[in-house]
Design a protein around this motif. Sequence first.
Motif, PDB file in Angstrom:
ATOM      1  N   GLU A 397       0.874  -1.172   0.000  1.00  0.00           N
ATOM      2  CA  GLU A 397       0.000   0.000   0.000  1.00  0.00           C
ATOM      3  C   GLU A 397       0.905   1.214   0.000  1.00  0.00           C
ATOM      4  OE1 GLU A 397      -3.600   0.126   2.374  1.00  0.00           O
ATOM      5  OE2 GLU A 397      -2.956   2.081   3.117  1.00  0.00           O
ATOM      6  N   LEU A 398       0.847   1.959  -1.070  1.00  0.00           N
ATOM      7  CA  LEU A 398       1.735   3.111  -1.216  1.00  0.00           C
ATOM      8  C   LEU A 398       0.911   4.386  -1.195  1.00  0.00           C
ATOM      9  CD1 LEU A 398       4.028   1.930  -4.137  1.00  0.00           C
ATOM     10  CD2 LEU A 398       4.524   1.862  -1.705  1.00  0.00           C
ATOM     11  N   GLU A 399       1.478   5.390  -0.585  1.00  0.00           N
ATOM     12  CA  GLU A 399       0.856   6.706  -0.657  1.00  0.00           C
ATOM     13  C   GLU A 399       1.682   7.534  -1.630  1.00  0.00           C
ATOM     14  OE1 GLU A 399      -0.757   8.488   2.966  1.00  0.00           O
ATOM     15  OE2 GLU A 399      -0.036   6.696   3.966  1.00  0.00           O
ATOM     16  N   LEU A 400       1.032   8.010  -2.656  1.00  0.00           N
ATOM     17  CA  LEU A 400       1.739   8.726  -3.722  1.00  0.00           C
ATOM     18  C   LEU A 400       1.247  10.162  -3.796  1.00  0.00           C
ATOM     19  CD1 LEU A 400       1.459   6.022  -6.530  1.00  0.00           C
ATOM     20  CD2 LEU A 400       3.352   6.345  -4.943  1.00  0.00           C
ATOM     21  N   ASP A 401       2.187  11.071  -3.888  1.00  0.00           N
ATOM     22  CA  ASP A 401       1.855  12.454  -4.215  1.00  0.00           C
ATOM     23  C   ASP A 401       1.909  12.583  -5.726  1.00  0.00           C
ATOM     24  OD1 ASP A 401       1.369  13.341  -1.746  1.00  0.00           O
ATOM     25  OD2 ASP A 401       3.208  14.525  -1.504  1.00  0.00           O
ATOM     26  N   LEU A 402       0.938  13.258  -6.295  1.00  0.00           N
ATOM     27  CA  LEU A 402       0.851  13.318  -7.747  1.00  0.00           C
ATOM     28  C   LEU A 402       1.071  14.743  -8.252  1.00  0.00           C
ATOM     29  CD1 LEU A 402      -2.339  11.117  -8.232  1.00  0.00           C
ATOM     30  CD2 LEU A 402       0.035  10.385  -8.219  1.00  0.00           C
ATOM     31  N   GLU A 403       1.829  14.828  -9.312  1.00  0.00           N
ATOM     32  CA  GLU A 403       2.019  16.111  -9.994  1.00  0.00           C
ATOM     33  C   GLU A 403       1.775  15.897 -11.482  1.00  0.00           C
ATOM     34  OE1 GLU A 403       5.690  18.283  -8.968  1.00  0.00           O
ATOM     35  OE2 GLU A 403       5.952  16.676  -7.513  1.00  0.00           O
ATOM     36  N   TYR A 404       1.427  16.953 -12.139  1.00  0.00           N
ATOM     37  CA  TYR A 404       1.095  16.847 -13.562  1.00  0.00           C
ATOM     38  C   TYR A 404       1.838  17.929 -14.339  1.00  0.00           C
ATOM     39  CZ  TYR A 404      -2.681  14.332 -11.343  1.00  0.00           C
ATOM     40  OH  TYR A 404      -3.394  13.475 -10.571  1.00  0.00           O
ATOM     41  N   ARG A 405       2.336  17.554 -15.481  1.00  0.00           N
ATOM     42  CA  ARG A 405       3.016  18.523 -16.342  1.00  0.00           C
ATOM     43  C   ARG A 405       2.496  18.350 -17.769  1.00  0.00           C
ATOM     44  NH1 ARG A 405       4.289  19.687 -12.027  1.00  0.00           N
ATOM     45  NH2 ARG A 405       6.349  20.011 -11.106  1.00  0.00           N
ATOM     46  N   LEU A 406       2.294  19.467 -18.398  1.00  0.00           N
ATOM     47  CA  LEU A 406       1.831  19.438 -19.771  1.00  0.00           C
ATOM     48  C   LEU A 406       3.026  19.262 -20.689  1.00  0.00           C
ATOM     49  CD1 LEU A 406      -0.789  19.861 -21.367  1.00  0.00           C
ATOM     50  CD2 LEU A 406      -0.135  22.247 -21.583  1.00  0.00           C
ATOM     51  N   ILE A 407       2.891  18.399 -21.674  1.00  0.00           N
ATOM     52  CA  ILE A 407       3.977  18.183 -22.621  1.00  0.00           C
ATOM     53  C   ILE A 407       3.569  18.719 -23.982  1.00  0.00           C
ATOM     54  CG2 ILE A 407       5.389  16.464 -23.755  1.00  0.00           C
ATOM     55  CD1 ILE A 407       5.000  14.701 -21.380  1.00  0.00           C
ATOM     56  N   ASP A 408       4.509  19.437 -24.614  1.00  0.00           N
ATOM     57  CA  ASP A 408       4.265  20.019 -25.933  1.00  0.00           C
ATOM     58  C   ASP A 408       2.997  20.846 -25.919  1.00  0.00           C
ATOM     59  OD1 ASP A 408       5.562  17.535 -28.237  1.00  0.00           O
ATOM     60  OD2 ASP A 408       6.507  19.119 -27.108  1.00  0.00           O
ATOM     61  N   GLY A 409       2.894  21.696 -24.942  1.00  0.00           N
ATOM     62  CA  GLY A 409       1.688  22.496 -24.872  1.00  0.00           C
ATOM     63  C   GLY A 409       1.643  23.531 -25.981  1.00  0.00           C
ATOM     64  N   GLY A 410       0.842  23.280 -26.926  1.00  0.00           N
ATOM     65  CA  GLY A 410       0.601  24.286 -27.960  1.00  0.00           C
ATOM     66  C   GLY A 410      -0.760  24.885 -27.674  1.00  0.00           C
ATOM     67  N   GLU A 411      -1.528  25.013 -28.703  1.00  0.00           N
ATOM     68  CA  GLU A 411      -2.876  25.513 -28.467  1.00  0.00           C
ATOM     69  C   GLU A 411      -3.697  24.490 -27.702  1.00  0.00           C
ATOM     70  OE1 GLU A 411      -4.998  26.876 -31.792  1.00  0.00           O
ATOM     71  OE2 GLU A 411      -3.628  28.527 -32.214  1.00  0.00           O
ATOM     72  N   HIS A 412      -3.420  23.236 -27.989  1.00  0.00           N
ATOM     73  CA  HIS A 412      -4.130  22.182 -27.270  1.00  0.00           C
ATOM     74  C   HIS A 412      -3.105  21.228 -26.669  1.00  0.00           C
ATOM     75  CE1 HIS A 412      -8.132  23.273 -28.625  1.00  0.00           C
ATOM     76  NE2 HIS A 412      -7.559  23.594 -29.761  1.00  0.00           N
ATOM     77  N   SER A 413      -3.401  20.806 -25.457  1.00  0.00           N
ATOM     78  CA  SER A 413      -2.466  19.896 -24.814  1.00  0.00           C
ATOM     79  C   SER A 413      -2.508  18.560 -25.522  1.00  0.00           C
ATOM     80  CB  SER A 413      -2.849  19.737 -23.352  1.00  0.00           C
ATOM     81  OG  SER A 413      -4.230  19.591 -23.233  1.00  0.00           O
ATOM     82  N   GLN A 414      -1.338  17.988 -25.669  1.00  0.00           N
ATOM     83  CA  GLN A 414      -1.278  16.727 -26.399  1.00  0.00           C
ATOM     84  C   GLN A 414      -1.036  15.544 -25.477  1.00  0.00           C
ATOM     85  OE1 GLN A 414       1.768  17.542 -29.215  1.00  0.00           O
ATOM     86  NE2 GLN A 414       0.398  18.645 -30.567  1.00  0.00           N
ATOM     87  N   GLN A 415      -0.122  15.722 -24.533  1.00  0.00           N
ATOM     88  CA  GLN A 415       0.159  14.643 -23.591  1.00  0.00           C
ATOM     89  C   GLN A 415       0.372  15.258 -22.210  1.00  0.00           C
ATOM     90  OE1 GLN A 415       3.539  12.693 -25.392  1.00  0.00           O
ATOM     91  NE2 GLN A 415       2.229  11.072 -26.161  1.00  0.00           N
ATOM     92  N   ILE A 416       0.143  14.459 -21.209  1.00  0.00           N
ATOM     93  CA  ILE A 416       0.355  14.924 -19.840  1.00  0.00           C
ATOM     94  C   ILE A 416       1.297  13.953 -19.150  1.00  0.00           C
ATOM     95  CG2 ILE A 416      -0.757  15.263 -17.599  1.00  0.00           C
ATOM     96  CD1 ILE A 416      -3.201  16.270 -19.093  1.00  0.00           C
ATOM     97  N   MET A 417       2.270  14.530 -18.481  1.00  0.00           N
ATOM     98  CA  MET A 417       3.209  13.705 -17.720  1.00  0.00           C
ATOM     99  C   MET A 417       2.721  13.648 -16.271  1.00  0.00           C
ATOM    100  SD  MET A 417       7.120  14.519 -16.721  1.00  0.00           S
ATOM    101  CE  MET A 417       7.751  14.681 -18.356  1.00  0.00           C
ATOM    102  N   LEU A 418       2.628  12.458 -15.763  1.00  0.00           N
ATOM    103  CA  LEU A 418       2.214  12.254 -14.369  1.00  0.00           C
ATOM    104  C   LEU A 418       3.440  11.832 -13.570  1.00  0.00           C
ATOM    105  CD1 LEU A 418       0.197  11.713 -12.043  1.00  0.00           C
ATOM    106  CD2 LEU A 418      -0.223   9.495 -13.050  1.00  0.00           C
ATOM    107  N   LEU A 419       3.740  12.586 -12.541  1.00  0.00           N
ATOM    108  CA  LEU A 419       4.879  12.268 -11.686  1.00  0.00           C
ATOM    109  C   LEU A 419       4.349  11.838 -10.327  1.00  0.00           C
ATOM    110  CD1 LEU A 419       5.549  15.282 -13.230  1.00  0.00           C
ATOM    111  CD2 LEU A 419       7.781  14.490 -12.594  1.00  0.00           C
ATOM    112  N   ALA A 420       4.627  10.624  -9.981  1.00  0.00           N
ATOM    113  CA  ALA A 420       4.135  10.088  -8.703  1.00  0.00           C
ATOM    114  C   ALA A 420       5.315   9.898  -7.746  1.00  0.00           C
ATOM    115  CB  ALA A 420       3.439   8.756  -8.939  1.00  0.00           C
ATOM    116  N   THR A 421       5.216  10.555  -6.599  1.00  0.00           N
ATOM    117  CA  THR A 421       6.277  10.450  -5.609  1.00  0.00           C
ATOM    118  C   THR A 421       5.790   9.578  -4.453  1.00  0.00           C
ATOM    119  OG1 THR A 421       6.876  12.696  -6.179  1.00  0.00           O
ATOM    120  CG2 THR A 421       7.875  11.778  -4.194  1.00  0.00           C
ATOM    121  N   ASP A 422       6.582   8.603  -4.121  1.00  0.00           N
ATOM    122  CA  ASP A 422       6.216   7.712  -3.021  1.00  0.00           C
ATOM    123  C   ASP A 422       6.475   8.418  -1.687  1.00  0.00           C
ATOM    124  OD1 ASP A 422       5.771   5.741  -1.233  1.00  0.00           O
ATOM    125  OD2 ASP A 422       7.213   4.313  -2.042  1.00  0.00           O
ATOM    126  N   VAL A 423       5.406   8.739  -0.978  1.00  0.00           N
ATOM    127  CA  VAL A 423       5.544   9.458   0.299  1.00  0.00           C
ATOM    128  C   VAL A 423       5.004   8.607   1.452  1.00  0.00           C
ATOM    129  CG1 VAL A 423       5.501  11.770  -0.693  1.00  0.00           C
ATOM    130  CG2 VAL A 423       3.361  10.642  -0.155  1.00  0.00           C
TER     131      VAL A 423
END
Lengths: 788, 134
Positions: A397-423
């Motif tokens: 059972e892991l507790e994860l903090d989540l962050e999100y980053r937009l990748i190649d953000g032009g007019e429309h977002s194309q992909q999102i990077m999810l960064l999960a930190t084990d806390v």
Amino acid sequence: MSRGYDTREAPRQLSTRKSGSLVYLWNAFRRLPKRLITERAGGLQSDQSAPFLLHSVTPSPPSLPPASARPRPITSYGGSIATRLALGTVVLVALVTSVVVLELNRLEWDRLVESKRSAAQMVALVMAGSLAPALDFKDDDAVQERVDGLNANPEILQATVLGNGKPEPTAQYRKPSGADCAADDCIEVLHPIVNPTGDRLGSIQLRVSLNREREAFGQTRRNMIALGAIFSLGLASALVLIARRLLVSPLARLERAALGLASGEPVAVPVQRDDEIGRLSRTFNSMAQIIDERERRIAASNRRLQNLLDHMGQAIVVFDAQGRLTEEHSRLAARIFGAGAGALVVEQLYPASDGAEMEREAFQAWVEAAFAGDAAQFKEIVDLAPRAVTFRRADQELELDLEYRLIDGGEHSQQIMLLATDVTEKRRLERSVAQKDREHEQQLSAVRRLVSGGGQQFAGFVEHSQRRLGVCRELLNAHPTLDRPTVEALFQQFHTLRAEARCFDLARIEARVTQLESVLQELRGELDPNGNHDVRLGVDELAELLAEAEQTFVAQHPLGAAALDQLTVRRSRLLSLLDATRHSDAALRAQIQELAKRPLVESTALLPEAVARWAQRAGKNVRLEVEPNGIEVPHALAGVLGGVFSHLLRNAIAHGIESETERQAAGKPGQGIVTISGVESEDGVSIRVADDGRGFNVEAIQARAHGVSPGAHLALSAAFESGVSTIVTRGELAGAGVGLAAARAELTSAGYCIRITSTSDQGTELLLTPMSGTNTALVSAGLAARKA
Amino acid sequence: MSVAGKVLVIDDSEMVLERVKSRLQRESYEVATTSQPVGAARHLLLCDLVILDFHMPGMNGQEVLRSLKMLGASSGAAPLYFLYTSDKVLSRGYRELGFDGTLLNKGDDESLVEQVAVALRLAKLRKKLAPPKE
């Protein structure tokens, strides 16, 4: 190339774009040629020291890109350049040869026909000469005879002699087979017949066959065509050979080298000539070298990027607008989530088996909203994303903090990077600390209330509770199998114990009793032979908790274990008793006075918190220390001490203790300390209130005392005059010039006075002492030191 | 973690209302409570989330929900309606009852806070994704 990774840019941007650097790194990484990423990742995978790699789950073979992306030779149905060149040449040569041959044939034929015509003219001339005498003598037979003589020549098909003025031929010879030949197969010549005098006698017409010339001409034509064909083939073969040597083979070498370059192999083509192919080969070699160097730089940058990612300690995945994971992910992500490309990210965070239906729905709505908006809106949208998740798997059972980053953000977002930190560990520690803090705070809070109330109530609770537990033990001993009446009796004891424990904020005891009540509730419905054992364990545990609470209380109480022996007596009743014994002997009165004494701690128990609060309000850092020496003070003094301490402490905080900055500048600790202690002497109990502040501002007090207490020649004594403030600026805590005067009045009413010792920059000591003949005046022993 | 929002809590127990209000206010939510379903509609405007008890005297949660939705629709309010009950069977059928979601573990304040945060996020996202009104 517009999406190519510029290695010259990378270091500069890494250093300047600290925020969002991860996205930058990721974008840079993504812009690397796919084949290169795959190759490098595959290459590094064998290195066990690299714990965090991209494409680490199913690395592609390092040698070649996917077949679909690999350049392939173009299949041409027209054959190679050499073949096409040869065919073209052959066709061209054949055409030219044909034209030439035809023209030659035509000329040859014309020449043959002309020669034949000349020959026929000659024959006609000869014949005209030989026919002239016979025709002149009108000897038709002789003419006919001579004409018939022409049959010896097989090529003369017809000969006709026409007399002058006669419509009918004079003589005629015609070969039966050739009289009606086509115009192209024969020629006709006409020659006049004249006598020696020049008179025209008639004419002779000859028709001559061209068959022999035609046969000769046909043979010649066949020979020319054969020669032309042989010449064309020879020429084509020669051209093919030359083209293969000069063009096709070098181009094939370049093609093979280009394929090798695309596969990442080191390539170089030989440069044999200085023609166009040679220059192309040299250019190709230069290009291959540049590409190789560039790939090396990119690979080095890639390794640096990976090193950075390795140390981030985050599980990284990327998902698209459909919420599906892409191929890019970190090794840590693969270990935590375990899913590959194409899996739904919502399934990774909130598996359907977890039943987190609302979270799933909210996350899916968030993904939809994130990709529906443009890059500028992402900042707003990301606030609505889940920032933490408890990640459950069969074995962890892991507790994860989540962050999100937009990748190649032009007019429309194309992909999102999810960064999960084990806390997980961090949260566990935080919870543990918070729990301890809560428990500690509860204990302190309860103890302070107990101490300020005298403690006898708590002592009574402990005594009663121990008695209740004794009753429970007796019941348990008497009834090994708990019957209904015993359960009810136990229930009553526990119920009361729980209510009393709650009064004293003893949460652990309350919780344990609640558990026991649940056990008894079950035993009410169904008797359990093990019930006795369970309840007995609970009783023992409660006894331990009770002892613990008592120890905490004793440890916190200045009187120690004696606090348990305290008894509260109403002051009015004591005063009545004193009054009633006014005329009794001194010993009895002294005993009663002794009985009426109150612990000093009763007046100081709540002060530490108050001092911290007052100090915070004044923007200072002050701590109150009360020396726990079990001193008891006369009841009259105890009655006024609360107010007196309040005045003295507020005054000390307001102007005695300096600000942290001032203290540090003066070489003192940032936190000021005020100490309260009690001293017993022959004259009675004295209370000492001391601080380590700046001491009294004598000049300011003197200035303000002018006209208010003209008789007060000592500045410090003037500080206790009403209307004289010890502080320059009036503030919330002090400065009204009333506090110290009020304190002195209160103390005087209790038979006490104040002795002051103030030392410049070292502090002030106020000694509250019983009044006697020697110390009714205020004395400032430290004044001299200050003035010096 | 918390997303600011306005929450309306309807429960016949004043004690539950007081606990929920106190806990949610600690998370900086704006909380309105009422034990009287009749007249609760006046709180709906600008409300993001309605937390509704099911078993209430004289009127069950479904009837209250139907009434609130009707009144909410007429006033242009479009909050999410969440069922708040300790009845697990009832919780499972929240969609059939017409609720947008359910808050589990009634009585567990910490769990409530977490679930309300999710529900408010969902409410705001639905508003964002909703087609603009003419």
